[in-house]
Motif scaffolding. Structure first.
Motif, PDB file in Angstrom:
ATOM      1  N   LEU A 185     -11.572   5.666  -4.775  1.00 36.41           N
ATOM      2  CA  LEU A 185     -10.132   5.883  -4.619  1.00 36.41           C
ATOM      3  C   LEU A 185      -9.805   6.323  -3.200  1.00 36.41           C
ATOM      4  N   ARG A 186     -10.643   7.181  -2.635  1.00 32.44           N
ATOM      5  CA  ARG A 186     -10.418   7.655  -1.272  1.00 32.44           C
ATOM      6  C   ARG A 186     -10.685   6.545  -0.249  1.00 32.44           C
ATOM      7  N   ALA A 187     -11.733   5.762  -0.513  1.00 32.84           N
ATOM      8  CA  ALA A 187     -12.048   4.646   0.379  1.00 32.84           C
ATOM      9  C   ALA A 187     -10.908   3.629   0.381  1.00 32.84           C
ATOM     10  N   ARG A 188     -10.315   3.391  -0.779  1.00 30.60           N
ATOM     11  CA  ARG A 188      -9.206   2.429  -0.885  1.00 30.60           C
ATOM     12  C   ARG A 188      -8.022   2.893  -0.039  1.00 30.60           C
ATOM     13  N   GLU A 189      -7.742   4.197  -0.074  1.00 28.96           N
ATOM     14  CA  GLU A 189      -6.630   4.736   0.723  1.00 28.96           C
ATOM     15  C   GLU A 189      -6.905   4.573   2.218  1.00 28.96           C
ATOM     16  N   ALA A 190      -8.134   4.869   2.635  1.00 30.82           N
ATOM     17  CA  ALA A 190      -8.476   4.762   4.050  1.00 30.82           C
ATOM     18  C   ALA A 190      -8.462   3.309   4.529  1.00 30.82           C
ATOM     19  N   LEU A 191      -8.953   2.391   3.690  1.00 29.83           N
ATOM     20  CA  LEU A 191      -8.961   0.973   4.058  1.00 29.83           C
ATOM     21  C   LEU A 191      -7.543   0.432   4.194  1.00 29.83           C
ATOM     22  N   THR A 192      -6.642   0.894   3.322  1.00 25.60           N
ATOM     23  CA  THR A 192      -5.243   0.471   3.411  1.00 25.60           C
ATOM     24  C   THR A 192      -4.626   0.928   4.723  1.00 25.60           C
ATOM     25  N   ALA A 193      -5.061   2.098   5.195  1.00 22.98           N
ATOM     26  CA  ALA A 193      -4.522   2.649   6.444  1.00 22.98           C
ATOM     27  C   ALA A 193      -5.110   1.981   7.686  1.00 22.98           C
ATOM     28  N   CYS A 194      -6.296   1.352   7.543  1.00 24.63           N
ATOM     29  CA  CYS A 194      -6.947   0.682   8.690  1.00 24.63           C
ATOM     30  C   CYS A 194      -6.399  -0.734   8.839  1.00 24.63           C
ATOM     31  N   THR A 195      -5.159  -0.828   9.241  1.00 25.42           N
ATOM     32  CA  THR A 195      -4.490  -2.122   9.367  1.00 25.42           C
ATOM     33  C   THR A 195      -4.905  -2.817  10.670  1.00 25.42           C
ATOM     34  N   LYS A 196      -4.528  -4.093  10.793  1.00 22.31           N
ATOM     35  CA  LYS A 196      -4.826  -4.843  12.018  1.00 22.31           C
ATOM     36  C   LYS A 196      -4.155  -4.211  13.231  1.00 22.31           C
ATOM     37  N   THR A 197      -2.971  -3.656  13.022  1.00 22.21           N
ATOM     38  CA  THR A 197      -2.243  -2.995  14.118  1.00 22.21           C
ATOM     39  C   THR A 197      -3.002  -1.770  14.606  1.00 22.21           C
ATOM     40  N   VAL A 198      -3.545  -0.997  13.672  1.00 22.79           N
ATOM     41  CA  VAL A 198      -4.316   0.201  14.032  1.00 22.79           C
ATOM     42  C   VAL A 198      -5.595  -0.196  14.769  1.00 22.79           C
TER      43      VAL A 198
END
Length: 567
Positions: free
Chosen positions: A452-465
């Protein structure tokens, strides 16, 4: 091209390593340098290759990575060059050239060469690979005994000074099989034209094929001794433990790696190999969200900065290094790797790769990570994205369990990578004579909290970031550039603007405590241990100094009656 070199039958050597380096009758000063490096006894490849090299034989040697091949060819050539330079005053050097396919490997060879020649102040050694073109032209006017270089740099030097290689007696190609696969055929032919008619050739690699007719015909003169040691291309299971983890999705791959690190199941210096440069930054940002610090190494970085990262990692300043090197993969294979990396349908990936993006940073042709580089005391190698061939697997895994040290290799694979897994497993098992890659069974149910935590972090690691992170690296390169020092000294405002430029996009997480590991998300068998994040000790020391200074000032104030007096 000259006559085709004749090969003698393969010599299969199986020797003991009980005697020391004194058995080779090397110069006492060389033995002194060996002692200062802490080498007590020669490895198998050193015992086999050094006597043949001292006899002047042309050698085609295959020995597994980390077995001491660099010292095996350096020691006898230094011995011969010392004798030549002391007895020959008419001919000028260089007497030996060491050619490597990558700048990092050339830098590594040169570092060891300098250490071994430290007792000989009269020997001059240079590394063209780490010099600017202007510095190379300046050094061509100096007397040089030995040269380390990549093919492109030495061709440029020969173009400036055609007589440079006239007196060369020894030619060494390290990772020789890469020189053709990296597209250096034209450069090697030009080097051949600049060399004298006769010289000693030594070709080494961990994956040399028995049929090396192209490279032998190109650079070798006279009979060739093929040296194939009776050892596997990888260490035995008593020295290297290899695991394979099946993942159902890319998210599971990130989750499992996070869990292994956070639960301290991965301990020690670790190299994580990924398939592309963007994956480097994505994984680094992902780990950073959980307060796991790492450094990045890829072929789009400047050569000096790559060598700087390798040096810092070897000095222990980083525990994790995330590496991608597209020069280790053929162009077609790299596209396949990129297609499988993101766990997307191949059709979508092909559409994205039809047109190259404008302004994309060029990859350095003379860069390499997986092959040849000596990362010191690496405990673990992780193939985060499964390698596209057995050779790449061998060289990546070969970064650990080097010399007499032990190591662990863990390879992740999602369903689209299973054909690669089966191919590598089959070839490794056939090569080693038994099943060496063991299954590492993971129950994802135990890691639901981490997922669940990994999913949140992966969602935040966007192409823009990711793009913002790469842009930040470019800014740091500009600020570190020596060529721009004079410009910034005249334009301090522009330097200040770069230094104070804030990131527009960063990894935004809903919870600030996402890096913590509460007991309820830890699998039951592992509960009860301390999984807290340790802060940098130097930061703590600085805080203590600041606190103690403040307390001291407060104490002095309280002792001063003029300041502490109250009505």
């Amino acid at each position: 091209m000259g006559k085709k070199a004749k090969s003698k039958p393969i010599i299969e050597e199986e020797t003991t390593t009980e005697s020391g380096f004194s058995q080779f009758d090397l110069d006492e000063r060389i033995l002194k340098a060996i002692g200062e490096l802490g080498w007590e006894k020669p490895t198998q490849v050193q015992e086999s290759l050094i006597p043949l090299a001292l006899e002047g034989k042309n050698i085609l040697a295959r020995a597994r990575t980390g077995s001491g091949k660099t010292a095996a060819f350096l020691l006898p050539i230094i011995q011969n060059v010392v004798q030549i330079s002391s007895s020959n005053e008419e001919e000028a050097g260089p007497y030996a050239i060491f050619i490597a396919p990558t700048k990092e490997l050339a830098s590594q060879i040169f570092k060891l060469l300098i250490q071994l020649t430290s007792p000989f102040p009269f020997l001059q050694c240079i590394n063209f690979a780490e010099m600017d073109e202007s510095n190379v032209e300046t050094m061509l006017g100096e007397v040089v005994d030995m040269i380390v270089s990549t093919p492109g740099r030495i061709v440029n030097a020969v173009a400036t000074k055609p007589s440079l290689l006239n007196n060369v007696r020894h030619v060494v190609l390290d990772e020789a099989d890469l020189l053709l696969s990296f597209g250096y055929k034209d450069e090697m032919e030009k080097i051949k034209e600049a060399l004298p008619k006769t010289y000693q050739s030594i070709f080494t690699s961990a994956t040399l094929n028995e049929n090396m007719d192209d490279i032998k015909a190109m650079l070798m003169t006279g009979p060739v001794v093929s040296l194939k040691l009776k050892e596997g291309q990888l260490p035995g299971s008593d020295q290297l433990t290899q695991y394979h983890i099946n993942c159902q999705s890319d998210e599971e791959r990130f989750t499992i790696l996070l869990s292994l690190i956070k639960l301290k199941l991965i301990v020690g210096k670790t190299i994580v190999f990924v398939s592309s440069t963007d994956r480097c930054y994505k994984l680094s940002l992902f780990l950073q969200a959980f307060k796991i610090q790492s450094c990045i190494l890829n072929s789009q970085m400047p050569a000096n900065y790559r060598c700087h990262i390798v040096r810092e990692f070897n000095e222990g300043r980083h525990q994790f290094i995330i590496a991608s090197d597209m020069n280790d993969i053929a162009p077609k294979e790299s596209e396949a790797a990129a297609a499988t990396a993101e766990d997307e349908p191949p059709a979508k990936k092909k559409k994205k790769q039809k047109k190259p993006k404008k302004g994309k940073r060029k990859m350095d042709k003379e860069s390499g990570v997986a092959r040849g580089i000596d990362f010191h005391f690496v405990s673990n190698v992780i193939n985060f994205d499964f390698p596209t061939s057995t050779d790449i697997y061998i060289h990546r895994v070969g970064r650990t369990a080097r010399g007499f040290n032990k190591g662990t290799a863990i390879s992740f694979a999602i369903p689209t990578e299973m054909p690669l897994v089966e191919n590598v497993h089959e070839e490794i098992n056939e090569m080693m004579g038994e099943d060496k890659i063991l299954p590492y069974n993971i129950r994802m149910k135990d890691f639901e909290g981490f997922q669940l935590r990994a999913r949140e972090a992966l969602t935040a690691c966007t192409k823009t970031v990711i793009r913002e992170a790469r842009l930040g690296e470019i800014k740091q390169e500009i600020l570190r550039s020596k060529q721009l020092e004079a410009y910034f000294s005249k334009n301090p405002r522009e330097k200040a603007a770069l230094e104070n430029d804030k990131k527009l996009f960063k990894v935004n997480l809903h919870s600030t405590s996402i890096a913590d590991v509460p007991d309820y998300i830890v699998p039951k068998p592992l509960r009860g241990q301390d999984y807290s994040v340790k802060t940098n000790s130097s930061v703590n020391r600085n805080r203590k100094r600041k606190m103690s200074a403040g307390q001291k000032k407060k104490k002095q104030k309280s002792m001063d009656p003029l300041q502490s007096f109250k009505f």
